[in-house]
Design a protein around this motif. Structure first.
Motif, short mmCIF file in Angstrom:
data_model
loop_
_atom_site.label_atom_id
_atom_site.label_comp_id
_atom_site.label_asym_id
_atom_site.label_seq_id
_atom_site.Cartn_x
_atom_site.Cartn_y
_atom_site.Cartn_z
N GLY A 55 0.85 -1.23 0.00
CA GLY A 55 -0.09 0.02 -0.04
C GLY A 55 0.79 1.16 0.05
N TYR A 56 0.27 2.48 -0.20
CA TYR A 56 0.75 3.51 -0.40
C TYR A 56 0.03 4.62 -0.05
CZ TYR A 56 4.02 7.61 -1.87
OH TYR A 56 4.77 8.69 -2.03
N ALA A 57 -0.12 5.49 0.93
CA ALA A 57 -0.92 6.56 1.18
C ALA A 57 -0.40 7.73 0.93
CB ALA A 57 -1.21 6.68 2.55
N LEU A 58 -1.12 8.71 0.10
CA LEU A 58 -0.84 10.25 -0.28
C LEU A 58 -1.94 11.08 0.26
CD1 LEU A 58 0.99 11.80 -1.91
CD2 LEU A 58 -0.36 11.36 -3.95
N PHE A 59 -1.74 11.69 1.14
CA PHE A 59 -2.74 12.79 1.63
C PHE A 59 -2.66 14.03 1.30
CE2 PHE A 59 -1.47 9.40 5.17
CZ PHE A 59 -2.79 8.94 5.33
N GLY A 60 -3.75 14.69 1.24
CA GLY A 60 -4.06 15.99 0.70
C GLY A 60 -4.55 16.11 -0.71
N THR A 66 3.58 16.32 -5.45
CA THR A 66 4.62 16.36 -6.49
C THR A 66 4.52 15.10 -7.51
OG1 THR A 66 6.20 14.81 -5.23
CG2 THR A 66 6.02 17.20 -4.68
N GLU A 67 5.17 15.42 -8.62
CA GLU A 67 5.11 14.19 -9.51
C GLU A 67 5.74 13.10 -9.11
OE1 GLU A 67 7.11 13.16 -13.92
OE2 GLU A 67 6.99 15.26 -13.21
N ASP A 68 6.91 13.17 -8.09
CA ASP A 68 7.56 11.89 -7.75
C ASP A 68 6.44 11.09 -6.55
OD1 ASP A 68 9.67 10.23 -7.08
OD2 ASP A 68 9.63 11.10 -5.04
N GLN A 69 5.62 11.94 -5.88
CA GLN A 69 4.61 11.51 -4.92
C GLN A 69 3.71 10.54 -5.81
OE1 GLN A 69 3.58 15.02 -3.05
NE2 GLN A 69 4.53 14.15 -1.02
N ILE A 70 3.00 11.22 -6.91
CA ILE A 70 2.34 10.52 -7.67
C ILE A 70 2.81 9.29 -8.20
CG2 ILE A 70 0.92 10.92 -9.63
CD1 ILE A 70 0.37 13.71 -8.81
N ARG A 71 4.08 9.37 -8.77
CA ARG A 71 4.60 8.13 -9.41
C ARG A 71 4.65 6.99 -8.55
NH1 ARG A 71 5.95 8.73 -14.61
NH2 ARG A 71 6.30 10.86 -15.28
N ARG A 72 5.13 7.26 -7.25
CA ARG A 72 5.43 6.29 -6.14
C ARG A 72 4.13 5.65 -6.01
NH1 ARG A 72 9.33 7.61 -1.46
NH2 ARG A 72 8.79 5.49 -1.20
N TYR A 74 1.49 5.53 -7.73
CA TYR A 74 1.09 4.91 -8.90
C TYR A 74 1.97 3.40 -9.11
CZ TYR A 74 -0.21 3.54 -13.76
OH TYR A 74 -0.40 2.84 -14.98
N ASP A 75 3.04 3.50 -9.13
CA ASP A 75 3.93 2.23 -9.06
C ASP A 75 3.59 1.33 -7.97
OD1 ASP A 75 5.26 3.36 -10.95
OD2 ASP A 75 7.10 4.20 -10.11
N THR A 76 3.40 1.51 -6.48
CA THR A 76 2.89 0.89 -5.82
C THR A 76 1.75 0.12 -5.89
OG1 THR A 76 4.41 1.98 -4.13
CG2 THR A 76 2.97 0.46 -3.08
N LEU A 77 0.63 1.01 -6.01
CA LEU A 77 -0.81 0.50 -6.05
C LEU A 77 -1.21 -0.21 -7.15
CD1 LEU A 77 -2.34 3.70 -4.09
CD2 LEU A 77 -1.78 1.38 -3.25
#
Length: 98
Positions: A55-60, A66-72, A74-77
């Motif tokens: 899993g990968y949680a991205l809050f907010g 950031t692009e890196d947060q979105i890629r991580r 996407y890659d994980t989930l």
């Protein structure tokens, strides 16, 4: 039972179970997948069940990410949910043939 995670050294609950062995694996890294799968096959010879609970949680708000947060995420989930690494599927499908 083989359990995988990015940082097995930090795990405290699963290490208390006598029938569980921990292996390092990052679902977003194909080399990590191959290395973990080979280590598991060396220990147990076969893989009977394959379960991914990464899993990968991205809050907010997405627009503040950031692009890196979105890629991580996407890659994980999405990509991490498919261990379609050439080192894994040939063995699993051969072992699971009916």
């Amino acid at each position: 039972m083989a359990a995988t995670m990015r940082n097995p050294a930090q795990e405290t609950e699963l290490t208390a179970l006598e029938n569980v062995k921990l292996f390092q694996l990052d679902v977003t890294d194909s080399q990590s997948i191959a290395k973990a799968y080979e280590a598991i096959r060396m220990e147990y010879w076969t893989v009977d069940v394959l379960l991914n609970n990464a899993g990968y949680a991205l809050f907010g708000p997405l627009e503040l990410s950031t692009e890196d947060q979105i890629r991580r995420a996407y890659d994980t989930l999405l990509l991490g949910d498919d261990p379609g690494n050439p080192s894994v599927y040939p063995h699993v499908t051969r072992e699971w043939q009916w």
